[in-house]
Scaffold this motif. Structure first.
Motif, PDB file in Angstrom:
ATOM      1  N   CYS A 125      33.708  43.112  35.548  1.00 44.49           N
ATOM      2  CA  CYS A 125      34.266  43.426  36.861  1.00 44.49           C
ATOM      3  C   CYS A 125      33.414  42.815  37.984  1.00 44.49           C
ATOM      4  O   CYS A 125      32.213  43.004  38.027  1.00 44.49           O
ATOM      5  CB  CYS A 125      34.314  44.944  37.017  1.00 44.49           C
ATOM      6  N   CYS A 134      31.963  46.070  40.248  1.00 42.84           N
ATOM      7  CA  CYS A 134      30.922  46.983  39.762  1.00 42.84           C
ATOM      8  C   CYS A 134      30.183  46.418  38.549  1.00 42.84           C
ATOM      9  O   CYS A 134      29.274  47.040  38.035  1.00 42.84           O
ATOM     10  CB  CYS A 134      31.524  48.343  39.427  1.00 42.84           C
ATOM     11  N   CYS A 139      39.623  47.099  35.666  1.00 43.91           N
ATOM     12  CA  CYS A 139      38.306  47.641  35.349  1.00 43.91           C
ATOM     13  C   CYS A 139      38.429  49.124  35.056  1.00 43.91           C
ATOM     14  O   CYS A 139      38.944  49.882  35.879  1.00 43.91           O
ATOM     15  CB  CYS A 139      37.359  47.414  36.524  1.00 43.91           C
ATOM     16  N   CYS A 159      35.762  51.260  37.624  1.00 46.80           N
ATOM     17  CA  CYS A 159      36.038  51.546  39.032  1.00 46.80           C
ATOM     18  C   CYS A 159      37.524  51.501  39.346  1.00 46.80           C
ATOM     19  O   CYS A 159      37.935  51.818  40.452  1.00 46.80           O
ATOM     20  CB  CYS A 159      35.268  50.591  39.950  1.00 46.80           C
TER      21      CYS A 159
HETATM   22 ZN   LIG Z   1      34.715  47.779  38.295  1.00 43.49          ZN
END
Ligand SMILES: [Zn+2]
Length: 108
Positions: free
Chosen positions: A13, A16, A39, A42
């Protein structure tokens, strides 16, 4: 210490940095469709091929690189320092950051 490049890193990702991502649907452009990844950490979606290279680095890392450059380190030295701090970046990328973000970060 050498770290092997994680083959899954490509799909991690950009927000994050979690590698817990899955293929989820498509994003359509005028002519192309791009696969999206979701993701699981997140919950944000991204297209690995376009966003990965743009969002790969954290602003703090860019700032750190520019700080080193301002202190008089050469691109090679700055790169080495960042590497020791766990940031893998090419000299070319650092010079790109300078062009792109140099002004922004030097204004205080
Ligand atoms: Zn993420």
């Amino acid at each position: 210490m050498t770290r092997k490049r994680d083959p899954k890193a490509k799909f991690s990702c950009p927000y994050c940095r979690s590698s817990d991502t899955v293929w989820r649907g498509y994003r359509y452009n005028e002519k192309t469709k791009k696969r999206m990844r979701l993701c699981n950490s997140c919950g944000r979606k991204f297209t690995p091929d376009s966003m990965f290279f743009r969002m790969r680095f954290h602003p703090d890392e860019i700032k750190r690189a520019l700080e080193l450059r301002k202190k008089g380190f050469s691109l090679a030295e700055a790169r080495l320092r960042l590497q020791r701090e766990g940031v893998r970046v090419s000299r070319w990328t650092i010079s790109l950051w300078e062009k792109r973000y140099g002004k922004k970060f030097s204004q205080k």
